[in-house]
Design an enzyme around this catalytic site. Structure first.
Site, short mmCIF file in Angstrom:
data_model
loop_
_atom_site.label_atom_id
_atom_site.label_comp_id
_atom_site.label_asym_id
_atom_site.label_seq_id
_atom_site.Cartn_x
_atom_site.Cartn_y
_atom_site.Cartn_z
N ASN A 28 -57.46 22.58 7.43
CA ASN A 28 -57.34 23.67 8.18
C ASN A 28 -56.69 24.86 7.41
O ASN A 28 -56.98 26.20 7.64
CB ASN A 28 -56.60 23.35 9.44
CG ASN A 28 -57.40 22.62 10.47
OD1 ASN A 28 -58.23 23.22 11.08
ND2 ASN A 28 -57.21 21.29 10.36
N ARG A 79 -32.86 14.67 11.06
CA ARG A 79 -33.82 15.57 11.54
C ARG A 79 -33.52 17.02 11.85
O ARG A 79 -34.21 17.96 11.31
CB ARG A 79 -34.60 14.91 12.53
CG ARG A 79 -35.78 15.51 12.92
CD ARG A 79 -36.71 14.52 13.97
NE ARG A 79 -36.00 14.26 15.53
CZ ARG A 79 -36.42 15.28 16.39
NH1 ARG A 79 -37.22 16.28 16.38
NH2 ARG A 79 -35.77 14.93 17.50
N MET A 104 -47.16 17.22 10.49
CA MET A 104 -46.93 15.82 11.25
C MET A 104 -45.50 15.28 11.76
O MET A 104 -44.99 14.24 11.39
CB MET A 104 -47.60 14.76 10.53
CG MET A 104 -49.10 14.98 10.24
SD MET A 104 -50.12 15.25 11.53
CE MET A 104 -50.45 13.47 12.31
N ILE A 106 -42.25 15.88 14.65
CA ILE A 106 -41.85 16.47 16.06
C ILE A 106 -40.67 17.45 15.70
O ILE A 106 -39.66 17.05 14.96
CB ILE A 106 -41.34 15.28 16.94
CG1 ILE A 106 -42.70 14.45 17.45
CG2 ILE A 106 -40.70 15.89 18.21
CD1 ILE A 106 -42.44 13.19 18.00
N ASN A 121 -49.93 25.46 17.14
CA ASN A 121 -50.55 24.13 16.88
C ASN A 121 -51.89 23.92 16.85
O ASN A 121 -52.45 24.43 18.07
CB ASN A 121 -49.62 23.05 17.06
CG ASN A 121 -50.28 21.75 16.63
OD1 ASN A 121 -50.12 21.48 15.34
ND2 ASN A 121 -50.20 20.52 17.40
N HIS A 123 -54.53 20.71 17.48
CA HIS A 123 -54.33 19.22 18.01
C HIS A 123 -55.71 18.76 17.99
O HIS A 123 -56.62 19.15 18.82
CB HIS A 123 -53.45 19.21 18.97
CG HIS A 123 -53.42 17.67 19.43
ND1 HIS A 123 -52.31 16.92 18.85
CD2 HIS A 123 -53.81 16.83 20.43
CE1 HIS A 123 -52.66 15.61 19.45
NE2 HIS A 123 -53.61 15.55 20.40
N SER A 150 -57.65 21.31 20.32
CA SER A 150 -57.24 22.42 21.05
C SER A 150 -56.01 23.28 20.20
O SER A 150 -55.32 22.52 19.60
CB SER A 150 -56.32 21.78 22.13
OG SER A 150 -56.96 20.86 23.08
N THR A 155 -44.33 23.96 22.35
CA THR A 155 -43.13 23.86 23.08
C THR A 155 -42.14 22.63 22.63
O THR A 155 -42.82 21.83 21.87
CB THR A 155 -43.10 23.89 24.69
OG1 THR A 155 -43.81 22.89 25.01
CG2 THR A 155 -44.08 25.34 24.90
N ASP A 159 -47.09 18.08 21.87
CA ASP A 159 -48.64 18.56 22.28
C ASP A 159 -48.75 19.16 23.84
O ASP A 159 -49.89 18.75 24.44
CB ASP A 159 -49.57 17.38 21.98
CG ASP A 159 -49.45 16.96 20.48
OD1 ASP A 159 -49.29 17.87 19.65
OD2 ASP A 159 -49.71 15.81 20.21
N GLU A 188 -62.83 22.16 14.25
CA GLU A 188 -61.33 22.69 14.29
C GLU A 188 -61.32 23.50 13.49
O GLU A 188 -60.41 24.63 13.87
CB GLU A 188 -60.67 21.42 13.57
CG GLU A 188 -60.20 20.47 14.41
CD GLU A 188 -59.40 19.40 13.91
OE1 GLU A 188 -58.35 20.00 13.27
OE2 GLU A 188 -59.53 18.13 13.90
C1 GRF Z 1 -56.22 17.89 11.93
O1 GRF Z 1 -57.11 17.03 12.48
C2 GRF Z 1 -55.38 18.52 12.80
O2 GRF Z 1 -56.11 18.69 13.89
C3 GRF Z 1 -54.31 17.63 13.19
O3 GRF Z 1 -54.10 16.97 11.70
C4 GRF Z 1 -55.41 17.21 10.88
C5 GRF Z 1 -55.05 17.94 9.81
O4 GRF Z 1 -56.03 18.10 8.81
N1 GRF Z 1 -52.92 18.09 13.69
P1 GRF Z 1 -55.79 19.10 7.52
O5 GRF Z 1 -54.53 18.58 7.17
O6 GRF Z 1 -55.68 20.46 8.29
O7 GRF Z 1 -57.32 18.66 6.90
#
Ligand code: GRF
Length: 235
Positions: A28, A79, A104, A106, A121, A123, A150, A155, A159, A188
Protein backbone atom coordinates in the site's frame (compact mmCIF):
# COMPACT_ATOMS: atom_id res chain seq x y z
CA UNK A 1 -18.20 17.73 19.44
CA UNK A 2 -15.54 20.04 18.08
CA UNK A 3 -14.82 20.32 14.40
CA UNK A 4 -11.50 18.84 13.35
CA UNK A 5 -9.69 20.98 10.82
CA UNK A 6 -9.35 19.43 7.39
CA UNK A 7 -5.75 18.38 6.77
CA UNK A 8 -5.75 20.37 3.56
CA UNK A 9 -7.64 23.38 2.34
CA UNK A 10 -9.86 22.94 -0.73
CA UNK A 11 -8.12 24.44 -3.74
CA UNK A 12 -4.69 24.41 -2.06
CA UNK A 13 -1.79 23.79 -4.42
CA UNK A 14 0.63 22.84 -1.63
CA UNK A 15 1.07 19.04 -1.54
CA UNK A 16 -0.32 17.37 1.57
CA UNK A 17 2.50 16.22 3.86
CA UNK A 18 1.87 12.60 4.81
CA UNK A 19 3.67 10.26 7.18
CA UNK A 20 3.06 6.56 6.50
CA UNK A 21 3.25 3.90 9.21
CA UNK A 22 3.70 0.32 8.00
CA UNK A 23 4.73 -2.94 9.64
CA UNK A 24 5.10 -5.33 6.74
CA UNK A 25 5.51 -5.77 3.02
CA UNK A 26 4.46 -2.20 2.17
CA UNK A 27 2.46 -2.73 -1.02
CA UNK A 28 0.00 0.00 0.00
CA UNK A 29 2.92 2.33 0.70
CA UNK A 30 4.26 1.47 -2.75
CA UNK A 31 0.91 2.39 -4.31
CA UNK A 32 1.18 5.83 -2.68
CA UNK A 33 4.77 6.24 -3.82
CA UNK A 34 3.88 5.25 -7.40
CA UNK A 35 0.85 7.55 -7.52
CA UNK A 36 2.87 10.44 -6.13
CA UNK A 37 5.55 9.82 -8.74
CA UNK A 38 3.22 9.57 -11.69
CA UNK A 39 1.53 12.79 -10.69
CA UNK A 40 -1.88 11.37 -9.79
CA UNK A 41 -1.46 12.08 -6.07
CA UNK A 42 -0.42 15.51 -4.81
CA UNK A 43 1.34 14.51 -1.61
CA UNK A 44 4.78 14.71 -0.11
CA UNK A 45 5.68 11.58 1.85
CA UNK A 46 7.68 13.18 4.65
CA UNK A 47 8.36 10.01 6.67
CA UNK A 48 7.84 6.26 6.56
CA UNK A 49 7.98 4.79 10.06
CA UNK A 50 7.70 1.24 11.30
CA UNK A 51 7.61 -0.84 14.45
CA UNK A 52 9.64 -3.43 12.53
CA UNK A 53 13.09 -2.04 11.80
CA UNK A 54 13.59 -4.65 9.05
CA UNK A 55 10.17 -4.29 7.43
CA UNK A 56 10.18 -4.51 3.63
CA UNK A 57 8.10 -1.31 3.73
CA UNK A 58 11.14 0.59 5.06
CA UNK A 59 13.26 -0.92 2.30
CA UNK A 60 10.77 0.30 -0.31
CA UNK A 61 10.85 3.76 1.27
CA UNK A 62 14.65 3.86 1.25
CA UNK A 63 14.70 2.81 -2.39
CA UNK A 64 12.31 5.67 -3.13
CA UNK A 65 14.63 8.10 -1.37
CA UNK A 66 12.20 8.76 1.49
CA UNK A 67 13.05 9.48 5.13
CA UNK A 68 12.56 6.42 7.34
CA UNK A 69 12.39 5.62 11.01
CA UNK A 70 12.31 2.07 12.38
CA UNK A 71 11.70 1.76 16.10
CA UNK A 72 11.84 -1.57 17.94
CA UNK A 73 9.12 -1.92 20.62
CA UNK A 74 11.36 -4.31 22.57
CA UNK A 75 13.62 -1.38 23.42
CA UNK A 76 10.82 0.42 25.28
CA UNK A 77 9.43 -0.18 28.75
CA UNK A 78 5.83 -0.51 27.66
CA UNK A 79 3.39 0.08 24.84
CA UNK A 80 2.61 3.66 25.84
CA UNK A 81 6.27 4.74 25.89
CA UNK A 82 6.89 3.08 22.51
CA UNK A 83 3.87 4.76 20.97
CA UNK A 84 4.95 8.11 22.44
CA UNK A 85 8.45 7.74 20.94
CA UNK A 86 7.03 6.69 17.58
CA UNK A 87 4.62 9.60 17.47
CA UNK A 88 7.34 12.03 18.59
CA UNK A 89 9.31 10.95 15.53
CA UNK A 90 6.23 11.28 13.36
CA UNK A 91 5.42 14.73 14.76
CA UNK A 92 8.98 15.87 14.03
CA UNK A 93 8.32 15.28 10.34
CA UNK A 94 5.40 17.73 10.58
CA UNK A 95 2.81 15.74 8.63
CA UNK A 96 -0.63 17.09 7.81
CA UNK A 97 -1.93 13.53 7.79
CA UNK A 98 -0.77 10.15 9.13
CA UNK A 99 -1.60 7.10 7.02
CA UNK A 100 -1.60 3.66 8.63
CA UNK A 101 -0.91 1.28 5.74
CA UNK A 102 -0.58 -2.20 7.19
CA UNK A 103 0.51 -0.90 10.59
CA UNK A 104 -0.18 -3.82 12.89
CA UNK A 105 -0.30 -2.25 16.33
CA UNK A 106 -3.07 -0.93 18.52
CA UNK A 107 -2.19 2.65 19.44
CA UNK A 108 -2.23 4.14 22.91
CA UNK A 109 -5.37 6.35 23.09
CA UNK A 110 -3.47 9.21 24.79
CA UNK A 111 -0.88 9.27 21.99
CA UNK A 112 -3.58 9.05 19.36
CA UNK A 113 -5.86 11.75 20.78
CA UNK A 114 -4.12 14.84 19.34
CA UNK A 115 -4.16 13.28 15.88
CA UNK A 116 -7.81 12.27 15.62
CA UNK A 117 -9.13 13.72 12.36
CA UNK A 118 -5.61 13.65 10.90
CA UNK A 119 -4.93 9.91 10.93
CA UNK A 120 -6.48 7.27 8.67
CA UNK A 121 -6.11 3.51 8.26
CA UNK A 122 -6.79 0.99 5.54
CA UNK A 123 -8.49 -2.15 6.79
CA UNK A 124 -9.22 -5.24 4.67
CA UNK A 125 -12.94 -5.65 5.32
CA UNK A 126 -16.21 -3.90 4.68
CA UNK A 127 -16.39 -2.22 8.07
CA UNK A 128 -18.17 -2.48 10.43
CA UNK A 129 -17.86 -6.17 9.48
CA UNK A 130 -14.75 -8.03 10.59
CA UNK A 131 -12.72 -5.62 12.68
CA UNK A 132 -9.33 -6.94 13.75
CA UNK A 133 -7.34 -9.77 12.19
CA UNK A 134 -7.97 -12.63 9.73
CA UNK A 135 -10.64 -10.72 7.87
CA UNK A 136 -10.50 -12.79 4.68
CA UNK A 137 -10.97 -16.08 6.50
CA UNK A 138 -13.75 -14.62 8.61
CA UNK A 139 -15.58 -13.26 5.55
CA UNK A 140 -15.52 -16.73 3.94
CA UNK A 141 -16.57 -18.47 7.16
CA UNK A 142 -19.44 -16.02 7.61
CA UNK A 143 -20.72 -16.86 4.12
CA UNK A 144 -20.36 -13.25 2.98
CA UNK A 145 -21.12 -12.78 -0.71
CA UNK A 146 -19.16 -9.51 -0.79
CA UNK A 147 -15.84 -8.62 0.80
CA UNK A 148 -13.73 -5.52 0.58
CA UNK A 149 -11.58 -2.87 2.16
CA UNK A 150 -12.27 0.34 4.04
CA UNK A 151 -10.35 3.56 4.60
CA UNK A 152 -11.41 5.08 7.89
CA UNK A 153 -10.42 7.71 10.39
CA UNK A 154 -8.56 6.20 13.33
CA UNK A 155 -10.05 6.54 16.79
CA UNK A 156 -9.32 4.75 20.05
CA UNK A 157 -11.80 2.03 19.06
CA UNK A 158 -9.98 -0.64 17.03
CA UNK A 159 -11.08 -0.39 13.36
CA UNK A 160 -14.10 1.51 14.69
CA UNK A 161 -13.54 5.06 13.44
CA UNK A 162 -15.76 6.79 10.87
CA UNK A 163 -15.44 5.17 7.44
CA UNK A 164 -14.52 7.39 4.50
CA UNK A 165 -14.56 4.99 1.57
CA UNK A 166 -14.83 1.33 0.61
CA UNK A 167 -14.03 -0.98 -2.27
CA UNK A 168 -16.06 -4.17 -2.61
CA UNK A 169 -15.42 -7.41 -4.48
CA UNK A 170 -17.52 -10.59 -4.74
CA UNK A 171 -16.50 -13.65 -2.76
CA UNK A 172 -16.26 -16.46 -5.31
CA UNK A 173 -17.03 -20.09 -4.67
CA UNK A 174 -13.77 -21.88 -3.99
CA UNK A 175 -12.13 -18.73 -2.64
CA UNK A 176 -9.51 -19.34 0.02
CA UNK A 177 -8.39 -16.61 2.42
CA UNK A 178 -5.28 -16.29 0.25
CA UNK A 179 -7.08 -16.00 -3.09
CA UNK A 180 -9.52 -13.49 -1.65
CA UNK A 181 -6.71 -11.43 -0.10
CA UNK A 182 -4.82 -11.44 -3.38
CA UNK A 183 -7.82 -10.27 -5.43
CA UNK A 184 -8.61 -7.60 -2.88
CA UNK A 185 -5.10 -6.18 -2.73
CA UNK A 186 -5.29 -4.38 -6.09
CA UNK A 187 -8.56 -2.79 -5.00
CA UNK A 188 -6.99 -1.76 -1.70
CA UNK A 189 -4.25 0.07 -3.54
CA UNK A 190 -6.73 1.93 -5.74
CA UNK A 191 -8.94 2.69 -2.75
CA UNK A 192 -6.10 4.06 -0.66
CA UNK A 193 -4.76 6.27 -3.44
CA UNK A 194 -8.23 7.61 -4.30
CA UNK A 195 -9.01 8.28 -0.63
CA UNK A 196 -5.74 10.09 0.06
CA UNK A 197 -6.28 12.11 -3.12
CA UNK A 198 -9.60 13.36 -1.73
CA UNK A 199 -7.98 14.17 1.61
CA UNK A 200 -5.10 15.91 -0.17
CA UNK A 201 -7.46 18.22 -1.99
CA UNK A 202 -9.30 19.05 1.23
CA UNK A 203 -12.55 17.48 0.07
CA UNK A 204 -12.81 15.12 3.05
CA UNK A 205 -12.78 16.09 6.71
CA UNK A 206 -14.05 14.86 10.04
CA UNK A 207 -16.54 16.78 12.13
CA UNK A 208 -17.13 15.01 15.43
CA UNK A 209 -18.16 11.48 14.40
CA UNK A 210 -19.23 12.55 10.90
CA UNK A 211 -17.21 12.41 7.70
CA UNK A 212 -17.80 15.42 5.47
CA UNK A 213 -17.27 15.20 1.72
CA UNK A 214 -17.39 18.53 -0.07
CA UNK A 215 -18.73 19.96 3.22
CA UNK A 216 -21.75 17.60 3.18
CA UNK A 217 -22.09 14.70 5.65
CA UNK A 218 -21.60 11.21 4.28
CA UNK A 219 -24.51 8.93 5.15
CA UNK A 220 -22.63 5.92 3.76
CA UNK A 221 -18.98 5.37 2.81
CA UNK A 222 -17.92 6.52 -0.64
CA UNK A 223 -17.64 3.59 -3.06
CA UNK A 224 -14.77 2.90 -5.42
CA UNK A 225 -16.03 2.51 -8.99
CA UNK A 226 -14.49 0.62 -11.91
CA UNK A 227 -12.59 3.73 -13.01
CA UNK A 228 -10.93 4.11 -9.62
CA UNK A 229 -13.10 7.09 -8.65
CA UNK A 230 -14.90 7.46 -5.35
CA UNK A 231 -18.62 8.09 -5.54
CA UNK A 232 -21.46 8.57 -3.11
CA UNK A 233 -23.87 5.67 -3.05
CA UNK A 234 -26.98 6.52 -5.04
CA UNK A 235 -29.75 7.65 -2.61
C1 GRF B 1 -3.32 -4.76 3.86
O1 GRF B 1 -4.20 -5.79 3.59
C2 GRF B 1 -3.99 -3.72 4.71
O2 GRF B 1 -5.34 -3.53 4.40
C3 GRF B 1 -3.87 -4.31 6.09
O3 GRF B 1 -2.60 -4.89 6.11
C4 GRF B 1 -2.22 -5.24 4.79
C5 GRF B 1 -0.93 -4.55 4.50
O4 GRF B 1 -0.39 -4.88 3.26
N1 GRF B 1 -4.09 -3.31 7.10
P1 GRF B 1 0.88 -4.10 2.72
O5 GRF B 1 1.94 -4.14 3.83
O6 GRF B 1 0.47 -2.70 2.41
O7 GRF B 1 1.32 -4.85 1.51
Amino acid sequence: MTATPAPSTPGSTVPLRIAVLASGRGSNLQALIDAQRDGTLAVEIVLVASDKPHAPALQRATEAGLATQGLDPKRYLDRASFDAALFDAVASSQPDLIVLAGFMRILDPAVLAPWVGRIVNIHPSLLPKHRGLHTHRRAIEAGDTMHGASVHYVTAELDGGPVIAQAAIPVESGDTPESLAMRLLDEEHRLLVASIALLATGRISLQGPTVLCDATPLTAPLQLDANGSLRREPA
